[in-house]
Design an enzyme around this catalytic site. Structure first.
Site, PDB file in Angstrom:
ATOM      1  N   LYS C  73       0.869  -1.181   0.000  1.00  0.00           N
ATOM      2  CA  LYS C  73       0.000   0.000   0.000  1.00  0.00           C
ATOM      3  C   LYS C  73       0.904   1.228   0.000  1.00  0.00           C
ATOM      4  O   LYS C  73       1.947   1.230   0.678  1.00  0.00           O
ATOM      5  CB  LYS C  73      -0.881  -0.047   1.255  1.00  0.00           C
ATOM      6  CG  LYS C  73      -1.906   1.080   1.357  1.00  0.00           C
ATOM      7  CD  LYS C  73      -2.776   0.915   2.614  1.00  0.00           C
ATOM      8  CE  LYS C  73      -3.840   1.991   2.734  1.00  0.00           C
ATOM      9  NZ  LYS C  73      -4.698   1.809   3.930  1.00  0.00           N
ATOM     10  N   SER C 148      -9.678   1.975   3.188  1.00  0.00           N
ATOM     11  CA  SER C 148      -8.785   2.736   2.346  1.00  0.00           C
ATOM     12  C   SER C 148      -7.791   1.885   1.549  1.00  0.00           C
ATOM     13  O   SER C 148      -7.212   2.382   0.587  1.00  0.00           O
ATOM     14  CB  SER C 148      -7.992   3.721   3.204  1.00  0.00           C
ATOM     15  OG  SER C 148      -7.136   3.024   4.097  1.00  0.00           O
ATOM     16  N   SER C 172      -9.972  -0.454   7.270  1.00  0.00           N
ATOM     17  CA  SER C 172      -9.366  -0.236   5.954  1.00  0.00           C
ATOM     18  C   SER C 172      -8.707  -1.445   5.308  1.00  0.00           C
ATOM     19  O   SER C 172      -8.334  -1.386   4.146  1.00  0.00           O
ATOM     20  CB  SER C 172      -8.343   0.903   6.027  1.00  0.00           C
ATOM     21  OG  SER C 172      -9.002   2.137   6.027  1.00  0.00           O
TER      22      SER C 172
END
Lengths: 477, 107, 480
Positions: C73, C148, C172
């Site tokens: 990420k 997210s 997330s």
């Protein structure tokens, strides 16, 4: 109307750790800009603080030294504000739950001992430095100092004069150096002071509105800044005005304080517990360890010097003004093996004067404790007179060797042999018949003339006590 | 315009423009008028949501600041890691002579 | 192409293929599916070189993950590789250091192929707040992948990488895993180092793996987890070999069925899928226990005080002085701050900075922040009480399947309520995962399993046993 001054002091003492409070970067002073700030100090995205255990130990040491409560539970909070030398946009500081609370410090004032309360002492990180000069319309930011550990020591508003404030500061300054937690260098900003000053009519119990004085970086300036501020406030109040609660900057060049309007903007620091740093919990074992490692404190040392060495309170005070000075004295006493008072006279006399003249710290003294002991021993055993010893001391300071070598090389050995002195005295008397007649006629002050002549004739080497004794005998009718 | 999309029936925003501006200033966010109005409404809605907390009695409850309550670990005092100033300054917007530069700060 | 980490590891170990071949193949796939917008950056050369290095290392004998391609990420700092956090503020930011997670996975032999898209500063539940545009759900490109960690979830779901890292502050990892039909684990707070993970809300953030299966997550977690001296909240406890503990039977396992999670507000069809999954567990010998988490109803309000409060402070460092974006024109310092921050941050980030600043400001601290901290305690206590009666908790990871792009953009509160089941877990610091439990209307449904503190091994095993007898996790979106 009579006015009473009320002063409370906030001292920021930089802790003498090797690395920063929350990062492994070094804390050296005076390095090239931004060479002592790592990714944590520069607050790069993703970095985290990890607390330096030594900073905690040092804070606890101060807490124990001032008889305070060292809390087993304390909390680091974030103080949020924007400033270019504050890289994270917040300062990590202890707010609601400081590590040290409720201490006290005894100071010596003109009217005796006085106890000053210490509200709290808490750990926090220093900010970087903003450089405004020669930047072509910009401000330059150096983060070397960012993250240096600070212990903020906050006193109660217990001081009633600038002199008391200075006495408190000096006592605290001595203490932190004794504890080896701060180098106390005020020029380098290792020991900084803000003063909260207010005045009130004598007899009033409520506090007046205070002004916070910043940027006072020497004992002398503290005294001057407070005195100026007190005069200003009294003048203001006497003429029907009011003191504004504000931050004022001391300008040492003009010897005045002035309002820092830029700081007047109401700040809302939005303190909250730092989520990166869990609660600091201290164990009994940790505190016991700190206690065991405590050095002898100035008060205790002063009392011991009076008792053990038979010194006056004043001499003991001078000799214990710093841990290094006290150590020097004790080393010299041990090596000299003579009357400790005599050693004290030399340390507080010649040595202190010389250090003062050259602006040197005791650690940089050019005559060692052992060297001084060698000299004092020769004074005690009559090898040299006190006056000659001063010359020897100067020579030692200049690096000419130890006391015995200098005494030997310069032929300064005192003449204590009775017959040798008698010989000189006889010659002096014979050469000055007029003065002899005056003396014998009762003019006793002529005696000093004979002493002087004898010393001169012996090139200063005759033992003065012996000279006196022999002169008295031979001058007698 | 945003108000029309509001799913909750909102009477008066809890926050007025002045308060929004004060908060924006504390956070150093520059907002134009439109944004101020939009945030006033958004924040009011969020505060409305947040006010549901008041339904729970929390007297005498110890606040929980960290999931782990074992206490802070201490680091030994030692210099560690290297500092590559050039690399750090290389990513800064404006530097000179080893310093970060910002518009002149007036003391 | 549906290679799992477990399968790739076997193939590499047996010499059936090389890491370089797998990476080449994935790079082609990543290009082919660039419309998903799952990646913010892909460095093909570095990925190939990394794979070749892993192939060489493998010959000398290496760990399970040696040569396994993964994606990070874009919230994890990668030395020399752009790390944007989905924000204009860091659009050109190249960190000079690696996050601990990145370092550890590198040490385990993982090959990074790229950095995945995400909601800006991890603030969002739909991946629509990214400065680099929304990520699309591989199951339906008109729908969101969740957020997210939407880029990581979409990349794994589209089989662009077999595994990826994510972070989870209020759901997330779990919510996008649920919406994309993959398995994602949020470990216990402190299990994985946060050093180098760009902070959103420090007391809630935790990094974890996303992959096709619980077994794959087990491998990744073993590599990611562990004590780190650079993170004061990192736990100094040994890390089990999670993959080695898989396979234990579930006889007598007590599964707590959270009353409040099987209630209105959840799509009924989603609940049906979950009930069916629970029946599978009963078939395996598990026992269902009814439990209640009464204070969890207030977890969203509590979270929307605490997380923004921490974020408002964490994001103060983005001031245009030392790195990142600085506005082009400004009058003075204050103006530089304000322009830099209002131009560098997107609307959702600014919204949360505003709410957090407000909640901490003078006069409101007790009513909001302190109140939320007390509520947090009550929420955590509820879990402790529930775990006296059961071993894991089960429920939905999200109240619905993936929603349409733009559907919840206008009202922040409706978006926030999407995380109602995941948020309480972060507040309590517990481990939890989401795994595919079935489908509704062609879209995956995720089941959330919540464990006791540091009980990741059990959670992974419970999910693994389900995945041994179901194939929901192995299904691939059409066109992939």
């Amino acid at each position: 109307m009579e006015w009473e001054t009320v002063i409370g002091l906030e001292v920021h003492a930089q802790l003498k750790t090797k690395s920063k409070i929350f990062s492994g970067a070094p804390t050296a002073y005076g390095a090239a800009p931004n060479t002592q700030a790592n990714v944590v100090d520069a607050a790069l995205p993703g970095v985290l603080p990890v607390l330096n255990g030594e900073a905690v130990r040092m804070a606890a040491r101060l807490g124990l030294a001032i008889g305070a409560t060292v809390h087993k539970r304390s909390v680091f909070a974030r103080k949020n504000y924007f400033y270019p030398d504050l890289p994270k946009g917040y300062q990590i500081s202890q707010y609601e739950h400081p590590i040290v609370e409720h201490g006290r410090l005894a100071i010596t004032t003109a009217s005796g001992e006085k106890i000053i309360g210490i509200t709290r002492a808490h750990l926090e990180e220093d900010a970087g430095k903003s450089l405004h000069e020669d930047m072509g319309g910009f401000t330059g930011i150096d983060l070397n100092r960012a993250g240096t550990p600070l212990l903020e020591i906050v006193s109660e508003p217990d001081m009633r004069s600038a002199a008391e404030a200075v006495a408190y500061l000096k006592t605290l300054h001595t203490l932190v150096r004794y504890l080896e937690i701060c180098d106390g260098n005020m020029q380098e900003g290792s020991f900084r002071c803000d003063a909260n000053v207010s005045v009130r009519p004598l007899g009033e119990t409520r506090l007046g509105t205070r002004a916070e004085l910043k940027n006072i970086n020497s004992f002398r300036f503290v005294e001057r800044a407070i005195e100026y501020e007190v005069r200003r406030q009294i003048a203001l109040l006497s003429s029907g005005g009011q003191v504004r609660q504000e931050t004022r900057l001391y300008d040492s060049a003009r010897d005045e304080t002035r309002s820092m309007r830029s700081k007047e903007e109401a700040n809302d620091y939005r303190y909250f517990p730092d989520p990166d740093l869990p609660t600091l919990l201290l164990t009994d074992a940790f505190l016991a360890e700190v206690k065991d490692a405590m050095p002898e404190l100035p008060d205790a040392k002063r009392r011991r010097f009076c008792e053990q060495y038979g010194l006056s309170v004043y001499d003991a005070g001078v000799l214990t003004a710093s841990r290094e000075m006290a150590q020097y004295y004790e080393d010299a006493v041990k090596a000299a093996d003579v009357e400790p008072k005599l050693v004290a006279n030399w340390v507080t006399g010649e040595l202190a004067a010389r250090l003062n003249e050259e602006g040197l710290d005791i650690a940089c003294a050019k005559v060692t404790a052992q060297g001084l002991a060698g000299l004092v021993r020769r004074v005690a055993d009559g090898t040299v007179s006190g006056k000659m010893a001063k010359d020897v001391f100067e020579a030692m300071w200049a690096g000419e060797g130890d006391a015995d070598a200098i005494i030997g090389a310069r032929g300064l050995r005192q003449i204590s042999d009775d017959s040798a002195i008698e010989e000189v005295v006889r010659q002096v008397i014979a050469a000055n018949p007029k003065q002899l007649a005056q003396y014998r006629a009762g003019e006793e002050k002529v005696f000093t003339f004979f002493v002087g002549q004898t010393m001169k004739a012996s090139r200063g080497k005759a033992n003065p006590a012996k000279v006196n004794e022999i002169l008295k005998r031979l001058l007698a009718p | 315009m945003v108000a029309c999309n509001g799913s909750t029936l909102h009477r008066i925003p809890l926050l007025n423009a002045e308060e929004i501006e004060k908060v924006a200033h504390l956070a150093r966010l520059g907002l134009n008028r439109e944004e101020r109005e939009a945030y006033a409404l958004d924040l009011s809605r969020i505060l409305d949501l947040v006010s549901q907390m008041n339904a729970v009695a929390t007297d005498g409850v110890e606040p929980m600041t960290h999931p782990d309550e074992a206490g802070l670990r201490l680091r030994p005092d030692g210099v560690s890691g290297e500092i590559d100033r050039d690399r750090l300054l290389a990513i800064a917007p404006k530097t000179r002579d080893g310093l970060y530069l910002v518009p002149k700060v007036i003391e | 192409m549906t290679l799992t980490i477990t399968k790739i590891a076997e193939d590499l170990a047996a010499g059936r293929c090389s890491s370089r071949e797998i990476v080449d193949d994935l790079l082609v796939r990543i290009k082919a599916h660039s419309a998903l917008n799952a990646f913010i950056s892909v460095d093909e050369d570095a990925a190939r070189q990394g794979a070749e290095a892993a192939d060489r290392a493998r010959r000398a004998g290496a760990g399970v993950l040696a040569g396994v391609p993964i994606a990070h990420k874009d919230i994890f700092c990668t030395s020399g590789v752009k790390t944007t956090c989905g924000s204009r503020m860091l659009a050109d930011f190249v960190p000079p250091y690696d996050a601990t997670v990145v370092e550890k996975m590198k040490a385990a032999g993982c090959v990074m192929v790229g950095k995945t898209n995400m909601d800006e500063f991890a603030m969002g539940s739909s991946n629509e707040t990214s400065f680099f545009g929304p990520v699309r759900n591989p199951w339906d490109p008109q729908r969101v992948p969740g957020g997210s960690s939407g880029g990581s979830a979409a990349a794994v779901a589209a089989r662009l990488v077999p595994g990826a890292t994510g972070t989870d502050t209020g759901g997330s990892i779990r919510q996008p895993a649920a919406l994309c039909g993959i398995t994602g684990l949020k470990p216990s707070y402190g299990r994985v180092s946060r050093y180098g993970l760009i902070a959103f809300a420090s007391s809630l953030d935790q990094a974890g793996p996303l992959a096709q299966s619980a077994a794959d997550c087990a491998h990744l977690l073993s590599a990611m987890a562990g004590f780190d001296v650079r993170d004061a909240t990192s736990l100094d406890v040994p890390v089990p070999d999670y993959a080695a503990t898989l396979g234990k039977d579930l006889k007598g396992l007590r599964i707590g069925v959270v009353k409040e999670h099987f209630a209105q507000g959840v799509e009924p069809a989603v609940l049906d899928v979950l009930r069916e999954a629970l029946r599978e567990y009963e078939r395996q010998g598990a026992v269902l226990v009814d439990v209640s988490l009464p204070n969890s109803a207030h977890a969203v309000p509590c979270y929307y005080v605490l997380a923004p409060a921490e974020a408002s402070s964490n994001l103060a460092r983005y001031d245009g002085v030392r790195y990142g974006f600085r506005a082009a024109e400004y009058k003075d310092l204050e103006d530089m701050y304000k322009k830099t921050r209002s131009e560098g941050f997107g609307p959702e980030v600014k919204r949360r900075i505003m709410i957090g600043t407000y909640a901490l400001s003078a006069g409101y601290y007790d009513a909001y922040y302190l109140k939320a901290l007390k509520l947090r305690r009550l929420i955590a206590d509820d879990f402790a009480r529930a775990f006296e009666r059961c071993d894991v908790l089960a429920g939905p990871a999200s109240p619905s399947t993936a929603f349409a792009l733009g559907a919840k953009n206008t009202d922040p509160v409706s978006m926030y309520l999407n995380d109602i089941f995941t948020i309480p877990v972060n507040l309590a610091g517990l481990p939890a995962l989401s795994m595919p439990a079935g489908f509704v209307g062609g879209l995956p449904v995720g089941m959330q399993l919540i464990g006791r503190y540091l009980d990741e091994a059990r959670l992974l095993n419970v999910a693994h046993r389900f995945q041994e007898v179901t194939d929901w996790h192995a299904r691939v979106p059409a066109g992939i």
